[in-house]
Design a protein around this motif. Sequence first.
Motif, PDB file in Angstrom:
ATOM      1  N   MET A 171     -34.620  65.000  28.443  1.00  0.00           N
ATOM      2  CA  MET A 171     -35.496  64.926  27.188  1.00  0.00           C
ATOM      3  C   MET A 171     -34.601  64.351  26.108  1.00  0.00           C
ATOM      4  O   MET A 171     -34.910  62.996  26.471  1.00  0.00           O
ATOM      5  N   GLU A 172     -33.029  64.764  26.393  1.00  0.00           N
ATOM      6  CA  GLU A 172     -32.273  64.681  25.267  1.00  0.00           C
ATOM      7  C   GLU A 172     -31.996  62.049  26.109  1.00  0.00           C
ATOM      8  O   GLU A 172     -31.462  62.045  25.708  1.00  0.00           O
ATOM      9  N   SER A 173     -31.957  62.461  27.128  1.00  0.00           N
ATOM     10  CA  SER A 173     -31.779  61.029  28.185  1.00  0.00           C
ATOM     11  C   SER A 173     -32.807  60.036  27.322  1.00  0.00           C
ATOM     12  O   SER A 173     -32.256  58.734  27.484  1.00  0.00           O
ATOM     13  N   LEU A 174     -33.919  60.214  27.386  1.00  0.00           N
ATOM     14  CA  LEU A 174     -35.072  60.012  26.964  1.00  0.00           C
ATOM     15  C   LEU A 174     -34.619  58.731  25.290  1.00  0.00           C
ATOM     16  O   LEU A 174     -34.714  57.789  25.155  1.00  0.00           O
ATOM     17  N   LEU A 175     -33.463  60.280  24.637  1.00  0.00           N
ATOM     18  CA  LEU A 175     -33.053  59.303  23.802  1.00  0.00           C
ATOM     19  C   LEU A 175     -32.262  58.175  23.342  1.00  0.00           C
ATOM     20  O   LEU A 175     -31.891  57.226  22.343  1.00  0.00           O
ATOM     21  N   ILE A 176     -32.084  58.531  24.970  1.00  0.00           N
ATOM     22  CA  ILE A 176     -31.054  57.572  24.971  1.00  0.00           C
ATOM     23  C   ILE A 176     -31.262  56.354  25.671  1.00  0.00           C
ATOM     24  O   ILE A 176     -31.055  55.086  24.604  1.00  0.00           O
ATOM     25  N   LEU A 177     -32.099  56.295  26.575  1.00  0.00           N
ATOM     26  CA  LEU A 177     -32.587  55.354  27.182  1.00  0.00           C
ATOM     27  C   LEU A 177     -33.473  54.295  26.976  1.00  0.00           C
ATOM     28  O   LEU A 177     -33.773  53.506  26.568  1.00  0.00           O
ATOM     29  N   ILE A 178     -34.601  54.842  25.987  1.00  0.00           N
ATOM     30  CA  ILE A 178     -35.679  54.344  25.320  1.00  0.00           C
ATOM     31  C   ILE A 178     -35.001  53.187  24.282  1.00  0.00           C
ATOM     32  O   ILE A 178     -35.732  52.055  24.639  1.00  0.00           O
ATOM     33  N   PRO A 179     -33.843  53.397  23.129  1.00  0.00           N
ATOM     34  CA  PRO A 179     -32.820  52.360  22.607  1.00  0.00           C
ATOM     35  C   PRO A 179     -32.817  51.589  23.197  1.00  0.00           C
ATOM     36  O   PRO A 179     -32.477  50.083  22.672  1.00  0.00           O
ATOM     37  N   ILE A 180     -31.872  52.156  23.958  1.00  0.00           N
ATOM     38  CA  ILE A 180     -31.228  50.987  24.960  1.00  0.00           C
ATOM     39  C   ILE A 180     -32.781  50.277  25.366  1.00  0.00           C
ATOM     40  O   ILE A 180     -31.758  48.494  25.283  1.00  0.00           O
ATOM     41  N   ALA A 181     -33.182  50.820  26.568  1.00  0.00           N
ATOM     42  CA  ALA A 181     -34.097  49.293  27.156  1.00  0.00           C
ATOM     43  C   ALA A 181     -35.096  48.686  25.700  1.00  0.00           C
ATOM     44  O   ALA A 181     -35.114  47.186  25.962  1.00  0.00           O
ATOM     45  N   ILE A 182     -34.820  49.103  24.615  1.00  0.00           N
ATOM     46  CA  ILE A 182     -36.001  47.957  23.651  1.00  0.00           C
ATOM     47  C   ILE A 182     -34.864  46.838  22.989  1.00  0.00           C
ATOM     48  O   ILE A 182     -34.464  46.023  22.707  1.00  0.00           O
ATOM     49  N   VAL A 183     -33.002  47.374  23.404  1.00  0.00           N
ATOM     50  CA  VAL A 183     -32.388  46.668  22.374  1.00  0.00           C
ATOM     51  C   VAL A 183     -32.463  45.702  23.996  1.00  0.00           C
ATOM     52  O   VAL A 183     -32.038  44.178  23.629  1.00  0.00           O
ATOM     53  N   PHE A 184     -32.144  45.995  25.501  1.00  0.00           N
ATOM     54  CA  PHE A 184     -32.322  44.780  26.287  1.00  0.00           C
ATOM     55  C   PHE A 184     -33.697  43.823  25.571  1.00  0.00           C
ATOM     56  O   PHE A 184     -33.652  42.728  26.133  1.00  0.00           O
ATOM     57  N   VAL A 185     -34.680  44.876  25.845  1.00  0.00           N
ATOM     58  CA  VAL A 185     -36.051  44.020  25.252  1.00  0.00           C
ATOM     59  C   VAL A 185     -35.759  42.603  24.425  1.00  0.00           C
ATOM     60  O   VAL A 185     -36.178  41.477  24.711  1.00  0.00           O
ATOM     61  N   ILE A 186     -35.128  43.179  23.080  1.00  0.00           N
ATOM     62  CA  ILE A 186     -34.679  42.121  22.487  1.00  0.00           C
ATOM     63  C   ILE A 186     -33.820  40.686  22.685  1.00  0.00           C
ATOM     64  O   ILE A 186     -34.276  40.179  22.109  1.00  0.00           O
ATOM     65  N   ILE A 187     -32.720  41.525  23.510  1.00  0.00           N
ATOM     66  CA  ILE A 187     -31.879  40.247  24.114  1.00  0.00           C
ATOM     67  C   ILE A 187     -32.785  39.401  24.783  1.00  0.00           C
ATOM     68  O   ILE A 187     -32.392  38.082  24.509  1.00  0.00           O
ATOM     69  N   ALA A 188     -33.778  40.107  25.639  1.00  0.00           N
ATOM     70  CA  ALA A 188     -34.058  39.220  26.737  1.00  0.00           C
ATOM     71  C   ALA A 188     -35.211  38.255  25.467  1.00  0.00           C
ATOM     72  O   ALA A 188     -34.875  36.418  26.224  1.00  0.00           O
ATOM     73  N   ILE A 189     -35.700  38.540  25.334  1.00  0.00           N
ATOM     74  CA  ILE A 189     -36.719  38.009  23.880  1.00  0.00           C
ATOM     75  C   ILE A 189     -36.057  36.522  23.199  1.00  0.00           C
ATOM     76  O   ILE A 189     -36.194  35.718  23.646  1.00  0.00           O
ATOM     77  N   ALA A 190     -35.042  36.808  22.596  1.00  0.00           N
ATOM     78  CA  ALA A 190     -34.276  35.974  22.405  1.00  0.00           C
ATOM     79  C   ALA A 190     -33.664  35.020  23.295  1.00  0.00           C
ATOM     80  O   ALA A 190     -33.350  34.067  22.427  1.00  0.00           O
ATOM     81  N   ILE A 191     -33.234  35.360  24.073  1.00  0.00           N
ATOM     82  CA  ILE A 191     -33.000  34.631  24.861  1.00  0.00           C
ATOM     83  C   ILE A 191     -33.679  33.477  25.960  1.00  0.00           C
ATOM     84  O   ILE A 191     -33.547  32.069  25.799  1.00  0.00           O
ATOM     85  N   PHE A 192     -34.368  33.944  26.167  1.00  0.00           N
ATOM     86  CA  PHE A 192     -35.799  33.209  26.249  1.00  0.00           C
ATOM     87  C   PHE A 192     -36.002  31.888  24.969  1.00  0.00           C
ATOM     88  O   PHE A 192     -36.458  31.131  25.130  1.00  0.00           O
ATOM     89  N   PHE A 193     -36.434  32.550  24.324  1.00  0.00           N
ATOM     90  CA  PHE A 193     -36.793  32.136  22.640  1.00  0.00           C
ATOM     91  C   PHE A 193     -36.018  30.593  22.806  1.00  0.00           C
ATOM     92  O   PHE A 193     -35.228  29.238  22.065  1.00  0.00           O
ATOM     93  N   TRP A 194     -34.444  31.305  22.734  1.00  0.00           N
ATOM     94  CA  TRP A 194     -33.582  29.964  23.129  1.00  0.00           C
ATOM     95  C   TRP A 194     -33.264  28.650  23.827  1.00  0.00           C
ATOM     96  O   TRP A 194     -32.931  27.954  23.546  1.00  0.00           O
ATOM     97  N   ALA A 195     -33.715  29.277  24.648  1.00  0.00           N
ATOM     98  CA  ALA A 195     -33.825  28.647  25.871  1.00  0.00           C
ATOM     99  C   ALA A 195     -35.122  28.026  26.116  1.00  0.00           C
ATOM    100  O   ALA A 195     -34.812  26.214  26.449  1.00  0.00           O
TER     101      ALA A 195
END
Length: 63
Positions: free
Chosen positions: A1-25
Amino acid sequence: MESLLILIPIAIVFVIIAIAIFFWAVKSGQYEDLDTEARRILFDSERKEKDGTDKLSQPSDKK
């Protein structure tokens, strides 16, 4: 359960980065003309035959 507290924010950061790269493109015009590149790949051999050149061939050393 504690690993989800780390993995979910990391996944959200990756999604935000991917969306930012898409909009830049999109903003920089990467998706403006998709047909020209497709045609260039398909009809590249015809252009080489007309020009008489082949970009992949190495120059020969004739002495």
